[in-house]
Design a protein around this motif. Structure first.
Motif, short mmCIF file in Angstrom:
data_model
loop_
_atom_site.label_atom_id
_atom_site.label_comp_id
_atom_site.label_asym_id
_atom_site.label_seq_id
_atom_site.Cartn_x
_atom_site.Cartn_y
_atom_site.Cartn_z
N ALA A 68 0.84 -1.20 0.00
CA ALA A 68 0.00 0.00 0.00
C ALA A 68 0.87 1.24 0.00
O ALA A 68 0.63 2.19 -0.75
CB ALA A 68 -0.92 -0.01 1.22
N ARG A 69 1.90 1.23 0.83
CA ARG A 69 2.79 2.38 0.90
C ARG A 69 3.38 2.68 -0.47
O ARG A 69 3.41 3.83 -0.92
CB ARG A 69 3.92 2.11 1.89
CG ARG A 69 4.85 3.28 2.09
CD ARG A 69 6.12 2.84 2.78
NE ARG A 69 6.79 1.83 1.97
CZ ARG A 69 7.50 0.82 2.47
NH1 ARG A 69 7.64 0.68 3.78
NH2 ARG A 69 8.06 -0.06 1.67
N ASP A 70 3.81 1.63 -1.15
CA ASP A 70 4.39 1.83 -2.47
C ASP A 70 3.36 2.38 -3.45
O ASP A 70 3.68 3.21 -4.29
CB ASP A 70 4.96 0.51 -2.99
CG ASP A 70 6.16 0.07 -2.14
OD1 ASP A 70 6.65 0.90 -1.35
OD2 ASP A 70 6.57 -1.10 -2.27
N ALA A 71 2.13 1.88 -3.32
CA ALA A 71 1.08 2.36 -4.21
C ALA A 71 0.84 3.84 -3.99
O ALA A 71 0.66 4.61 -4.94
CB ALA A 71 -0.21 1.58 -3.97
N GLY B 103 2.47 9.69 -6.14
CA GLY B 103 2.82 11.00 -5.61
C GLY B 103 2.09 11.34 -4.32
O GLY B 103 2.05 12.49 -3.90
N MET B 104 1.51 10.33 -3.69
CA MET B 104 0.81 10.58 -2.44
C MET B 104 1.74 10.28 -1.28
O MET B 104 2.72 9.55 -1.42
CB MET B 104 -0.42 9.68 -2.37
CG MET B 104 -1.43 10.03 -3.44
SD MET B 104 -2.71 8.79 -3.51
CE MET B 104 -4.07 9.78 -4.09
N ARG B 105 1.41 10.87 -0.14
CA ARG B 105 2.33 10.73 0.99
C ARG B 105 1.94 9.61 1.93
O ARG B 105 0.78 9.29 2.09
CB ARG B 105 2.39 12.07 1.73
CG ARG B 105 3.10 13.08 0.86
CD ARG B 105 3.02 14.46 1.42
NE ARG B 105 3.58 15.39 0.45
CZ ARG B 105 3.59 16.70 0.60
NH1 ARG B 105 3.06 17.25 1.68
NH2 ARG B 105 4.11 17.46 -0.31
N TRP B 106 2.95 9.07 2.53
CA TRP B 106 2.76 7.97 3.46
C TRP B 106 2.83 8.56 4.87
O TRP B 106 3.89 8.96 5.33
CB TRP B 106 3.84 6.92 3.25
CG TRP B 106 3.70 5.72 4.12
CD1 TRP B 106 4.61 5.29 5.06
CD2 TRP B 106 2.63 4.78 4.13
NE1 TRP B 106 4.15 4.14 5.64
CE2 TRP B 106 2.95 3.82 5.11
CE3 TRP B 106 1.44 4.68 3.43
CZ2 TRP B 106 2.09 2.73 5.39
CZ3 TRP B 106 0.59 3.61 3.70
CH2 TRP B 106 0.92 2.66 4.68
N THR B 107 1.69 8.58 5.54
CA THR B 107 1.63 9.24 6.84
C THR B 107 1.30 8.23 7.94
O THR B 107 0.78 7.15 7.65
CB THR B 107 0.53 10.31 6.84
OG1 THR B 107 -0.75 9.66 6.72
CG2 THR B 107 0.71 11.28 5.70
N VAL C 129 -9.41 7.28 -0.72
CA VAL C 129 -8.18 7.08 -1.48
C VAL C 129 -7.93 5.59 -1.70
O VAL C 129 -7.58 5.16 -2.80
CB VAL C 129 -7.00 7.71 -0.73
CG1 VAL C 129 -5.71 7.38 -1.43
CG2 VAL C 129 -7.18 9.22 -0.65
N LEU C 130 -8.12 4.82 -0.64
CA LEU C 130 -7.88 3.38 -0.76
C LEU C 130 -8.84 2.75 -1.77
O LEU C 130 -8.50 1.77 -2.43
CB LEU C 130 -8.04 2.71 0.60
CG LEU C 130 -6.94 3.06 1.59
CD1 LEU C 130 -7.26 2.49 2.97
CD2 LEU C 130 -5.61 2.51 1.11
N GLU C 131 -10.02 3.33 -1.87
CA GLU C 131 -10.96 2.79 -2.84
C GLU C 131 -10.46 3.07 -4.26
O GLU C 131 -10.55 2.21 -5.13
CB GLU C 131 -12.34 3.40 -2.63
CG GLU C 131 -13.40 2.75 -3.51
CD GLU C 131 -14.78 2.82 -2.90
OE1 GLU C 131 -15.00 3.62 -1.96
OE2 GLU C 131 -15.66 2.07 -3.36
N GLU C 132 -9.90 4.25 -4.44
CA GLU C 132 -9.34 4.57 -5.76
C GLU C 132 -8.20 3.60 -6.10
O GLU C 132 -8.02 3.23 -7.24
CB GLU C 132 -8.79 6.00 -5.79
CG GLU C 132 -9.84 7.05 -6.07
CD GLU C 132 -9.25 8.45 -5.92
OE1 GLU C 132 -8.07 8.63 -6.24
OE2 GLU C 132 -9.98 9.35 -5.44
#
Lengths: 155, 155
Positions: free
Chosen positions: A14-17, A22-26, A70-73
């Motif tokens: 998921a983090r890699d996705a 270009g999304m951030r891993w928080t 976002v996860l749904e996308e």
DNA sequence: ATCCGTCTTGAGACCTGTTGCAATAACGGC
DNA sequence: GCCGTTATTGCAACAGGTCTCAAGACGGAT
């Protein structure tokens, strides 16, 4: 020699996705992902918020819902609506499927494979309409409840 | 010589239906019925509340929604949920039908007759599940939007 | 015409989600 | 390791509906 990103770890994937888009891993996203890994089947938004708060009491609803969007996308969760219109999230959908929900006993079943095709097929053929199967919930009365309530003059 | 209850007047018929079930006929219910007579097709709860307030500025949401519930029991309206889960009321349903809703252009179509049977039939035969057709909304992409958005890797 | 039982209403709190906006913090570049 | 950009968060207000409960009113009985 451990690879930097373990292919089998759903959280690492998921983090890699996220990063790939270009999304951030928080920390918040990580926490929600951890909750999802521990969940299975159908969960409501409220349940997810509660569970997330067990890990981080600061969790706010808006963050959870936004993360779920976002996860749904990304295809990692899907959501449909129960017969009262509330959201139900389906985690890590193994196969794309719809749902059948009894209005009386609240039981649910999955619709997939040939059965799903019987529903979506005619719409696609005759109308070119592509059904969003994972968002679909068909409600009505299951055989048991229908027998029990007797003549229900056509829902 | 006018009959006391004009069979052709839907409001009079509604009134009789209420009374026949021991329910009361109130000004509020009458006002909401009048709004429904002037409505057609699909209306949201908010729209109905607004229109009712034009007749009686005192109208409260809880009364409207409760009245709609009762009217649904009486078969005078039915409701389903848009793709975002919000309620859509269908007034004076001439024929029992479901809905098809495009997630992109928001257009909707009705599903009835043979097409409806193709969807409900297999569930009834194989599972004994009686589908509540008028509550059903199938969402996805219509042929036009599907062509336009190009490859949508399976909703 | 009045009374009374009980069905309805209205007000407001509550519930599930969504949205706007200012503050915060990832993360790529130096 | 520090900086700046800009995605993300948290808060608070909002939106659509539901629910509780005291107060009000429909309508059958008298």
């Amino acid at each position: 020699m451990k690879p930097t990103t373990d292919k089998a770890d759903p959280i690492a994937r998921a983090r890699d996705a996220f990063r790939a888009r270009g999304m951030r891993w928080t920390p918040q996203r990580r926490a929600i992902l951890e909750v999802l890994v521990g969940a299975s089947g159908h969960v409501t938004g409220v349940e997810l918020i509660e569970r997330a708060r067990l890990r981080d009491s600061e969790t706010t609803p808006s963050t959870v819902y936004r993360t779920l969007d976002v996860l749904e996308e990304l295809g990692l969760v899907s959501h449909s609506h129960g017969h009262d219109g509330r959201e139900e999230f389906h985690v890590w959908p193994v196969s794309r499927h719809g749902h059948l929900a009894c209005e009386a006993c609240r039981a649910t079943w999955e619709i997939e494979g040939d059965e799903a095709l019987a529903i979506t097929g005619s719409l696609t053929r005759k109308r070119g309409f592509v059904v969003n199967l994972s968002h679909l919930t068909i409600s009505g009365l299951c055989s048991e409840c229908n027998g029990r309530t007797g003549a229900n003059p056509g829902l």
